[in-house]
Design a protein around this motif. Structure first.
Motif, PDB file in Angstrom:
ATOM      1  N   GLY A   1      15.063   7.131   6.772  1.00  0.00           N
ATOM      2  CA  GLY A   1      14.167   7.604   5.721  1.00  0.00           C
ATOM      3  C   GLY A   1      13.371   6.465   5.131  1.00  0.00           C
ATOM      4  O   GLY A   1      13.206   5.421   5.742  1.00  0.00           O
ATOM      5  N   MET A   2      12.872   6.697   3.945  1.00  0.00           N
ATOM      6  CA  MET A   2      12.132   5.657   3.227  1.00  0.00           C
ATOM      7  C   MET A   2      12.357   5.854   1.744  1.00  0.00           C
ATOM      8  O   MET A   2      12.669   6.956   1.303  1.00  0.00           O
ATOM      9  CB  MET A   2      10.651   5.668   3.577  1.00  0.00           C
ATOM     10  N   ILE A   3      12.226   4.779   1.012  1.00  0.00           N
ATOM     11  CA  ILE A   3      12.397   4.835  -0.428  1.00  0.00           C
ATOM     12  C   ILE A   3      11.076   5.248  -1.044  1.00  0.00           C
ATOM     13  O   ILE A   3      10.050   4.603  -0.832  1.00  0.00           O
ATOM     14  CB  ILE A   3      12.841   3.465  -0.980  1.00  0.00           C
ATOM     15  N   GLY A   4      11.089   6.340  -1.771  1.00  0.00           N
ATOM     16  CA  GLY A   4       9.896   6.780  -2.478  1.00  0.00           C
ATOM     17  C   GLY A   4       9.908   6.228  -3.887  1.00  0.00           C
ATOM     18  O   GLY A   4      10.954   5.851  -4.427  1.00  0.00           O
ATOM     19  N   TRP A   5       8.759   6.145  -4.475  1.00  0.00           N
ATOM     20  CA  TRP A   5       8.646   5.667  -5.846  1.00  0.00           C
ATOM     21  C   TRP A   5       7.500   6.417  -6.499  1.00  0.00           C
ATOM     22  O   TRP A   5       6.384   6.396  -5.982  1.00  0.00           O
ATOM     23  CB  TRP A   5       8.382   4.170  -5.847  1.00  0.00           C
ATOM     24  N   GLY A   6       7.787   7.121  -7.570  1.00  0.00           N
ATOM     25  CA  GLY A   6       6.739   7.851  -8.280  1.00  0.00           C
ATOM     26  C   GLY A   6       6.018   8.858  -7.410  1.00  0.00           C
ATOM     27  O   GLY A   6       4.816   9.038  -7.552  1.00  0.00           O
ATOM     28  N   GLY A   7       6.733   9.485  -6.469  1.00  0.00           N
ATOM     29  CA  GLY A   7       6.102  10.455  -5.581  1.00  0.00           C
ATOM     30  C   GLY A   7       5.263   9.820  -4.481  1.00  0.00           C
ATOM     31  O   GLY A   7       4.480  10.494  -3.830  1.00  0.00           O
ATOM     32  N   GLN A   8       5.412   8.510  -4.298  1.00  0.00           N
ATOM     33  CA  GLN A   8       4.642   7.808  -3.274  1.00  0.00           C
ATOM     34  C   GLN A   8       5.575   7.114  -2.291  1.00  0.00           C
ATOM     35  O   GLN A   8       6.743   6.884  -2.570  1.00  0.00           O
ATOM     36  CB  GLN A   8       3.702   6.788  -3.915  1.00  0.00           C
ATOM     37  N   LYS A   9       4.998   6.775  -1.139  1.00  0.00           N
ATOM     38  CA  LYS A   9       5.736   6.060  -0.098  1.00  0.00           C
ATOM     39  C   LYS A   9       4.906   4.868   0.368  1.00  0.00           C
ATOM     40  O   LYS A   9       3.679   4.915   0.375  1.00  0.00           O
ATOM     41  CB  LYS A   9       6.030   7.002   1.078  1.00  0.00           C
ATOM     42  N   VAL A  10       5.587   3.790   0.757  1.00  0.00           N
ATOM     43  CA  VAL A  10       4.905   2.602   1.277  1.00  0.00           C
ATOM     44  C   VAL A  10       4.492   2.891   2.718  1.00  0.00           C
ATOM     45  O   VAL A  10       5.311   3.345   3.517  1.00  0.00           O
ATOM     46  CB  VAL A  10       5.829   1.363   1.228  1.00  0.00           C
ATOM     47  N   VAL A  11       3.225   2.655   3.037  1.00  0.00           N
ATOM     48  CA  VAL A  11       2.744   2.894   4.401  1.00  0.00           C
ATOM     49  C   VAL A  11       2.224   1.635   5.085  1.00  0.00           C
ATOM     50  O   VAL A  11       2.019   1.633   6.288  1.00  0.00           O
ATOM     51  CB  VAL A  11       1.656   3.992   4.452  1.00  0.00           C
ATOM     52  N   SER A  12       1.996   0.577   4.319  1.00  0.00           N
ATOM     53  CA  SER A  12       1.586  -0.666   4.964  1.00  0.00           C
ATOM     54  C   SER A  12       1.692  -1.841   4.000  1.00  0.00           C
ATOM     55  O   SER A  12       1.748  -1.678   2.789  1.00  0.00           O
ATOM     56  CB  SER A  12       0.169  -0.583   5.542  1.00  0.00           C
ATOM     57  N   ILE A  13       1.693  -3.003   4.616  1.00  0.00           N
ATOM     58  CA  ILE A  13       1.652  -4.285   3.903  1.00  0.00           C
ATOM     59  C   ILE A  13       0.444  -5.021   4.465  1.00  0.00           C
ATOM     60  O   ILE A  13       0.240  -5.074   5.683  1.00  0.00           O
ATOM     61  CB  ILE A  13       2.927  -5.114   4.176  1.00  0.00           C
ATOM     62  N   VAL A  14      -0.367  -5.581   3.573  1.00  0.00           N
ATOM     63  CA  VAL A  14      -1.530  -6.366   3.981  1.00  0.00           C
ATOM     64  C   VAL A  14      -1.380  -7.747   3.356  1.00  0.00           C
ATOM     65  O   VAL A  14      -0.999  -7.862   2.189  1.00  0.00           O
ATOM     66  CB  VAL A  14      -2.849  -5.719   3.494  1.00  0.00           C
TER      67      VAL A  14
ATOM     68  N   GLY B   1      -3.727   7.128  -3.466  1.00  0.00           N
ATOM     69  CA  GLY B   1      -2.840   6.010  -3.188  1.00  0.00           C
ATOM     70  C   GLY B   1      -2.917   4.924  -4.253  1.00  0.00           C
ATOM     71  O   GLY B   1      -3.775   4.953  -5.139  1.00  0.00           O
ATOM     72  N   THR B   2      -2.007   3.976  -4.159  1.00  0.00           N
ATOM     73  CA  THR B   2      -1.997   2.817  -5.051  1.00  0.00           C
ATOM     74  C   THR B   2      -1.791   1.553  -4.226  1.00  0.00           C
ATOM     75  O   THR B   2      -1.275   1.610  -3.100  1.00  0.00           O
ATOM     76  CB  THR B   2      -0.856   2.909  -6.088  1.00  0.00           C
ATOM     77  N   VAL B   3      -2.198   0.436  -4.791  1.00  0.00           N
ATOM     78  CA  VAL B   3      -2.032  -0.852  -4.126  1.00  0.00           C
ATOM     79  C   VAL B   3      -1.471  -1.840  -5.151  1.00  0.00           C
ATOM     80  O   VAL B   3      -2.031  -1.999  -6.228  1.00  0.00           O
ATOM     81  CB  VAL B   3      -3.372  -1.388  -3.565  1.00  0.00           C
ATOM     82  N   GLU B   4      -0.364  -2.446  -4.808  1.00  0.00           N
ATOM     83  CA  GLU B   4       0.249  -3.462  -5.658  1.00  0.00           C
ATOM     84  C   GLU B   4      -0.087  -4.822  -5.073  1.00  0.00           C
ATOM     85  O   GLU B   4       0.077  -5.027  -3.854  1.00  0.00           O
ATOM     86  CB  GLU B   4       1.759  -3.245  -5.681  1.00  0.00           C
TER      87      GLU B   4
ATOM     88  N   VAL C   1       0.849  -1.198   0.000  1.00  0.00           N
ATOM     89  CA  VAL C   1       0.000   0.000   0.000  1.00  0.00           C
ATOM     90  C   VAL C   1       0.884   1.248   0.000  1.00  0.00           C
ATOM     91  O   VAL C   1       1.691   1.441   0.908  1.00  0.00           O
ATOM     92  CB  VAL C   1      -0.938   0.002   1.227  1.00  0.00           C
ATOM     93  N   ARG C   2       0.695   2.075  -1.026  1.00  0.00           N
ATOM     94  CA  ARG C   2       1.465   3.320  -1.148  1.00  0.00           C
ATOM     95  C   ARG C   2       0.509   4.507  -1.158  1.00  0.00           C
ATOM     96  O   ARG C   2      -0.610   4.396  -1.654  1.00  0.00           O
ATOM     97  CB  ARG C   2       2.267   3.326  -2.453  1.00  0.00           C
ATOM     98  N   VAL C   3       1.003   5.626  -0.632  1.00  0.00           N
ATOM     99  CA  VAL C   3       0.233   6.874  -0.644  1.00  0.00           C
ATOM    100  C   VAL C   3       1.125   8.003  -1.159  1.00  0.00           C
ATOM    101  O   VAL C   3       2.354   7.896  -1.115  1.00  0.00           O
ATOM    102  CB  VAL C   3      -0.311   7.234   0.760  1.00  0.00           C
ATOM    103  N   PRO C   4       0.514   9.100  -1.622  1.00  0.00           N
ATOM    104  CA  PRO C   4       1.320  10.244  -2.058  1.00  0.00           C
ATOM    105  C   PRO C   4       2.156  10.788  -0.901  1.00  0.00           C
ATOM    106  O   PRO C   4       1.780  10.671   0.265  1.00  0.00           O
ATOM    107  CB  PRO C   4       0.280  11.274  -2.501  1.00  0.00           C
ATOM    108  N   SER C   5       3.276  11.387  -1.239  1.00  0.00           N
ATOM    109  CA  SER C   5       4.163  11.954  -0.215  1.00  0.00           C
ATOM    110  C   SER C   5       3.432  12.938   0.690  1.00  0.00           C
ATOM    111  O   SER C   5       3.763  13.069   1.868  1.00  0.00           O
ATOM    112  CB  SER C   5       5.354  12.635  -0.883  1.00  0.00           C
ATOM    113  N   ALA C   6       2.422  13.628   0.170  1.00  0.00           N
ATOM    114  CA  ALA C   6       1.684  14.621   0.953  1.00  0.00           C
ATOM    115  C   ALA C   6       0.673  13.997   1.923  1.00  0.00           C
ATOM    116  O   ALA C   6       0.090  14.698   2.754  1.00  0.00           O
ATOM    117  CB  ALA C   6       0.953  15.587   0.008  1.00  0.00           C
ATOM    118  N   TYR C   7       0.449  12.708   1.838  1.00  0.00           N
ATOM    119  CA  TYR C   7      -0.481  11.988   2.718  1.00  0.00           C
ATOM    120  C   TYR C   7       0.129  12.001   4.115  1.00  0.00           C
ATOM    121  O   TYR C   7       1.137  11.365   4.375  1.00  0.00           O
ATOM    122  CB  TYR C   7      -0.644  10.566   2.197  1.00  0.00           C
ATOM    123  N   ASP C   8      -0.483  12.750   5.027  1.00  0.00           N
ATOM    124  CA  ASP C   8       0.118  12.948   6.344  1.00  0.00           C
ATOM    125  C   ASP C   8      -0.660  12.240   7.450  1.00  0.00           C
ATOM    126  O   ASP C   8      -1.663  11.568   7.194  1.00  0.00           O
ATOM    127  CB  ASP C   8       0.248  14.447   6.643  1.00  0.00           C
ATOM    128  N   THR C   9      -0.197  12.389   8.673  1.00  0.00           N
ATOM    129  CA  THR C   9      -0.802  11.729   9.832  1.00  0.00           C
ATOM    130  C   THR C   9      -2.261  12.141  10.009  1.00  0.00           C
ATOM    131  O   THR C   9      -3.107  11.304  10.335  1.00  0.00           O
ATOM    132  CB  THR C   9      -0.004  12.071  11.113  1.00  0.00           C
TER     133      THR C   9
END
Length: 108
Positions: free
Chosen positions: A63-76, A100-103, A9-17
């Motif tokens: 830090g975290m590895i971003g991809w396409g302006g997104q960051k991984v926030v969870s694994i399901v 967000g996106t889900v792979e 599960v990835r969200v845009p970098s601007a996705y905040d708490t």
């Protein structure tokens, strides 16, 4: 026979708490749905950055590895009969409504 699938599960970098807290109840409903379907196995949210190790000398940086302006926030982890069913279940992820996106990947 049921197979296990991992949702990245990835969200845009601007996705905040603040937004994550707002989306929280939708996640709760989604997980309850998956449980009712017998699909939910487990999930791991990653609210804070971790450590990135790179290079042959093993450089460590917070830090975290971003991809396409997104960051991984969870694994399901879900179980489903096939990738098509897992993909349909993944379409319920509430981050999709917030950029967000889900792979979906089958776990070997």
């Amino acid at each position: 026979m049921m197979k296990k699938f991992v949702l990245v599960v990835r969200v845009p970098s601007a996705y905040d708490t603040e937004l994550a807290k707002k989306v929280g109840p939708a996640w709760d409903k989604t997980i309850e749905y998956w449980k009712a379907q017998g699909a939910y196995v487990e999930s791991f949210p990653f609210p804070q950055p971790g450590y990135v190790i790179s290079g042959s000398d093993g450089q460590v940086q917070k830090g975290m590895i971003g991809w396409g302006g997104q960051k991984v926030v969870s694994i399901v982890v879900l179980q489903a009969e096939n990738v098509e069913q897992a993909t349909e279940l993944a379409k319920r992820c509430p981050v999709l409504d917030h950029g967000g996106t889900v792979e979906v990947r089958e776990r070997p």
